[in-house]
Design an enzyme around this catalytic site. Structure first.
Site, short mmCIF file in Angstrom:
data_model
loop_
_atom_site.label_atom_id
_atom_site.label_comp_id
_atom_site.label_asym_id
_atom_site.label_seq_id
_atom_site.Cartn_x
_atom_site.Cartn_y
_atom_site.Cartn_z
N GLY A 19 0.79 -1.22 0.00
CA GLY A 19 0.00 0.00 0.00
C GLY A 19 0.83 1.28 0.00
N ASN A 21 1.70 2.96 -2.56
CA ASN A 21 1.02 3.88 -3.51
C ASN A 21 -0.26 4.44 -2.89
OD1 ASN A 21 2.25 4.21 -6.31
ND2 ASN A 21 2.54 2.04 -5.91
N MET A 94 -3.49 -6.85 -7.66
CA MET A 94 -2.96 -7.95 -8.47
C MET A 94 -4.04 -8.82 -9.13
SD MET A 94 0.00 -7.06 -8.17
CE MET A 94 1.12 -8.25 -8.85
N ILE A 96 -7.11 -9.21 -12.12
CA ILE A 96 -7.50 -8.62 -13.41
C ILE A 96 -9.01 -8.44 -13.42
CG2 ILE A 96 -7.55 -9.01 -15.90
CD1 ILE A 96 -4.83 -10.41 -15.58
N LEU A 97 -9.47 -7.23 -13.69
CA LEU A 97 -10.91 -6.95 -13.73
C LEU A 97 -11.44 -7.30 -15.11
CD1 LEU A 97 -10.62 -3.51 -11.90
CD2 LEU A 97 -11.56 -5.64 -10.91
N HIS A 113 1.65 0.97 -13.28
CA HIS A 113 2.39 -0.25 -13.68
C HIS A 113 3.88 0.07 -13.66
CE1 HIS A 113 3.16 -4.02 -15.81
NE2 HIS A 113 3.97 -3.33 -16.59
N ASP A 149 -2.76 -4.07 -19.07
CA ASP A 149 -1.74 -3.01 -19.16
C ASP A 149 -1.70 -2.36 -20.55
OD1 ASP A 149 0.40 -5.12 -17.16
OD2 ASP A 149 -1.02 -3.57 -16.55
N GLU A 178 6.98 6.12 -8.54
CA GLU A 178 5.52 5.86 -8.63
C GLU A 178 4.75 6.78 -7.69
OE1 GLU A 178 4.21 1.78 -8.28
OE2 GLU A 178 6.08 1.08 -9.15
#
Ligand code: GRF
Length: 190
Positions: A19, A21, A94, A96-97, A113, A149, A178
């Protein structure tokens, strides 16, 4: 996306791990001129350390177990609707939607990313950079679409790679930028 005048967008941040970010997005959200207010933190992992950062900042958290049932995305859409979420930021998330989820949510989803997309989509980006002896690496904030991505790039930031770099030293260098990049990308996008 209509331009925001003064209004802060209700934002959900999705995490799976440390966390760091999330922490930088929370700091950004507290700035007077920031364009987001973080209303919810979603994690697919109940022990994600980022959940403690959310709790410390009195931000509502929701654990969604993506492995358990296939209705999980519908549940997530309901949670986002109930919290009147206008923007989703994936920060070290992590999972994927699905295309269906993205279509049904129908509002911006941004992801960070750790590579200079379109190079090195997916995992193990630092390993690939070192293997190819790239002189530069970096991070990218992009819109999420149904291909991994591959959404429209909003902003990127580069770091110089040196021979002495290891996966760990490169990961730390990239992670550091980032934390500046995601807020800057939000300012640009919103
Ligand atoms: C970051 O490098 C991010 O780019 C990647 O996952 C890592 C997680 O970082 N997707 P954190 O959980 O925000 O510290």
């Amino acid at each position: 996306m209509e331009k925001l005048i003064g209004k802060k967008l209700s934002t959900a941040v999705f995490i799976s791990g440390k966390g760091s970010n999330l922490k930088s997005l929370i700091k950004y959200s507290k700035l007077k001129n920031s364009k987001i207010k973080i209303k919810l933190v979603v994690s697919n992992y109940k022990s994600a350390k980022g959940l403690n950062i959310a709790k410390k900042n009195k931000i509502r958290t929701k654990i969604i177990n993506f492995n358990k049932d296939n209705l999980v995305e519908n549940k997530l859409l309901l949670v986002l609707k109930r919290n009147k979420i206008d923007l989703v930021c994936l920060a070290g998330f992590m999972k994927i939607l699905s295309r269906d989820f993205i279509k049904k949510f129908n509002k911006p989803i941004l992801n960070i990313h750790p590579s200079l997309l379109p190079k090195y989509k997916g995992l193990n980006t630092h390993k690939k950079v070192l293997k190819n002896q790239d002189k530069f690496s970096g991070a990218t904030v992009h819109l999420v679409n149904s291909r991994l991505d591959s959404g429209k790039i909003i902003l990127q930031k580069k770091v110089r790679v040196y021979k002495k770099d290891t996966e760990l030293s490169l990961a730390n260098k990239v992670l550091k930028i980032e934390h500046e990049l995601f807020p800057a990308a939000l300012d640009k996008f919103l």
